[in-house]
Motif scaffolding. Structure first.
Motif, PDB file in Angstrom:
ATOM      1  N   HIS A   1     102.504  69.698  94.820  1.00 53.17           N
ATOM      2  CA  HIS A   1     103.426  70.829  95.020  1.00 53.17           C
ATOM      3  C   HIS A   1     104.867  70.379  94.769  1.00 53.17           C
ATOM      4  CE1 HIS A   1     101.213  74.316  96.955  1.00 53.17           C
ATOM      5  NE2 HIS A   1     100.266  73.404  96.796  1.00 53.17           N
ATOM      6  N   HIS A   2     105.088  69.735  93.635  1.00 55.93           N
ATOM      7  CA  HIS A   2     106.372  69.106  93.426  1.00 55.93           C
ATOM      8  C   HIS A   2     106.659  69.050  91.929  1.00 55.93           C
ATOM      9  CE1 HIS A   2     108.912  66.543  96.270  1.00 55.93           C
ATOM     10  NE2 HIS A   2     109.654  66.770  95.211  1.00 55.93           N
ATOM     11  N   GLY A   3     107.195  70.157  91.383  1.00 53.85           N
ATOM     12  CA  GLY A   3     107.458  70.229  89.959  1.00 53.85           C
ATOM     13  C   GLY A   3     108.758  69.555  89.567  1.00 53.85           C
ATOM     14  N   PRO A   4     108.990  69.365  88.254  1.00 51.75           N
ATOM     15  CA  PRO A   4     110.163  68.650  87.755  1.00 51.75           C
ATOM     16  C   PRO A   4     111.354  69.565  87.505  1.00 51.75           C
ATOM     17  CG  PRO A   4     108.708  69.144  85.944  1.00 51.75           C
ATOM     18  CD  PRO A   4     108.050  69.723  87.179  1.00 51.75           C
ATOM     19  N   GLY A   5     112.471  68.947  87.083  1.00 48.23           N
ATOM     20  CA  GLY A   5     113.649  69.666  86.619  1.00 48.23           C
ATOM     21  C   GLY A   5     114.024  69.163  85.242  1.00 48.23           C
ATOM     22  N   LEU A   6     114.636  70.036  84.427  1.00 49.61           N
ATOM     23  CA  LEU A   6     114.880  69.715  83.023  1.00 49.61           C
ATOM     24  C   LEU A   6     116.167  70.361  82.553  1.00 49.61           C
ATOM     25  CD1 LEU A   6     113.706  68.543  80.317  1.00 49.61           C
ATOM     26  CD2 LEU A   6     112.619  70.780  79.986  1.00 49.61           C
ATOM     27  N   ALA A   7     116.942  69.614  81.747  1.00 46.68           N
ATOM     28  CA  ALA A   7     118.156  70.150  81.134  1.00 46.68           C
ATOM     29  C   ALA A   7     118.425  69.388  79.841  1.00 46.68           C
ATOM     30  CB  ALA A   7     119.346  70.024  82.075  1.00 46.68           C
ATOM     31  N   PHE A   8     119.120  70.040  78.909  1.00 48.70           N
ATOM     32  CA  PHE A   8     119.507  69.412  77.651  1.00 48.70           C
ATOM     33  C   PHE A   8     121.021  69.407  77.514  1.00 48.70           C
ATOM     34  CE2 PHE A   8     115.143  70.597  76.893  1.00 48.70           C
ATOM     35  CZ  PHE A   8     114.655  69.543  76.126  1.00 48.70           C
TER      36      PHE A   8
END
Length: 391
Positions: free
Chosen positions: A263-270
């Protein structure tokens, strides 16, 4: 293995899992909130409002970074059951000419089943269409943990965790690891959707999907995948409007063997130069926590940096020019704090500080790029929604 990570290993794959262990009290399923910034620079939040027969999705906006808020706006005409935990809160996104889009997960009668629902406004949020189910598959199975994004061409993408392939394999008495990631696309401002398109086989069952636009404006998904025999690291893949996504590639290499869902999704940015910035939770060599890494525009991943203590969790990342901001939650036995790791020179140097804390329950932290810079949006039981500069 540390205590709250040991709890993960004791959980069943199909059931809910404690991602927070002994400080589980710091999470409240009713506090799930998402945030986004519209083309005019106003910040909006989406959350739920309890009702007798379920809940409403409600929206608010602010033009002054949380000093004042608009009146609550209900999305539906009638309440329904809605998942509102941090990993599966209602989502909000915007079209280029006044469209407001909302997605959410509507649980069904059987455990772990659901539908991905979608509603739109074409008048800036004053009124909304009746919610519709996004996916063509209507079997009473897992369609949950929706994510929502609009590309630079104005197309709407909705991705979700889907167990149709796992159910089909089970009917054939064949093994199937985890679930899958599917998505649908609208090229008519949310009036209709095309799909269901399979992004990837063998995803984790209960971790949110991170969506972000890359340098070219294409939506990219980062998700927890199942590699081999229950190695639950992360992968990335680019979505496409024609239903032909890129082949997923591995994005984290902690080699975490666990027969459970964190129950622990990631974070993403460009970044503007095309570099990728990601945060995630894993357990590596019996030492778990939150990690940050960047990848070159060509995809070469740098050395991960471990953030905070053993109690670090639920990180997010945002990039605004040369400003890179990473936040995460951390519990010290008495209170939960949001810690910031900040770079103003594209990652050459970093500083850390505490941005906020609360003694009660709280949602995950969210970072957003606004005309005033990157801000933290954090909803807590005691203090409500706070908007703070990530500096």
């Amino acid at each position: 293995m540390h205590f709250h990570h040991t709890l993960l290993a004791l959980a069943l794959v199909s059931g809910p899992v404690l991602a927070q262990g002994h400080h589980h009290a710091g999470r409240d399923a009713s506090l799930g909130t998402s945030a986004a910034v519209d083309p005019q620079g106003r910040l909006w939040i989406a959350r739920t409002e309890p009702a007798a027969q379920g809940a409403y999705v409600v929206l608010q906006s602010t033009a002054d970074l949380g000093k004042t808020w608009s009146v609550l706006q209900r999305v539906q005409q009638a309440p329904e059951t809605i998942e509102a935990a941090g990993e599966s809160a209602p989502k909000i996104a915007f079209g280029p000419t006044g469209q407001v889009y909302v997605s959410y997960t509507h649980p069904l009668g059987k455990p772990y089943t659901g539908e991905i629902r979608f509603a739109r406004s074409v008048d800036g949020g004053k009124s909304f269409s009746a919610p519709a189910t996004v996916h063509a598959d209507r079997a009473p199975i897992t369609h949950r943990f929706d994510s929502l994004i609009v590309d630079r061409a104005g197309r709407v993408f909705v991705a979700w965790i889907d167990k149709r392939d796992a159910e089909a394999a089970r009917a054939r008495q064949q093994p199937y690891a985890g679930a899958a990631v599917y998505y649908a696309v609208s090229d008519d401002a949310g009036a209709s959707f095309k799909g269901d398109y399979k992004l990837a086989e063998h995803s984790c069952e209960c971790c949110r999907i991170a969506l972000a636009l890359d340098k070219s404006g294409a939506p990219v998904a980062m998700y927890r995948a199942v590699f081999g025999k229950n190695v639950r690291d992360h992968a990335i893949a680019a979505l496409s409007a024609d239903g032909k996504p890129t082949q997923p590639v591995r994005a984290s290499f902690d080699d975490w063997h666990i027969d459970a869902c964190p129950h622990h999704g990631p974070g993403l940015a460009f970044a503007p130069d095309g570099s990728r910035h990601q945060v995630w939770f894993d357990v590596a060599k019996d030492q778990g926590g939150v990690f940050y890494a960047s990848a070159t525009p060509a995809g070469k991943l740098g050395k991960p940096v471990r953030l905070g203590s053993d109690q670090a969790e639920h990180a997010d990342v945002a990039v605004d020019g040369a400003h890179i901001a990473v936040v995460w939650k951390q519990f010290d036995g008495e209170a939960t704090a949001i810690l910031l790791r900040n770079s103003l020179d594209g990652g050459k140097t970093w500083q850390e500080k505490t941005l906020a804390h609360t003694a009660g329950n709280s949602d995950h932290p969210h970072l957003l790029r606004t005309p005033s810079g990157i801000v933290l949006v954090w909803r807590t039981q005691d203090e409500g929604v706070r908007v703070l500069p990530a500096t």
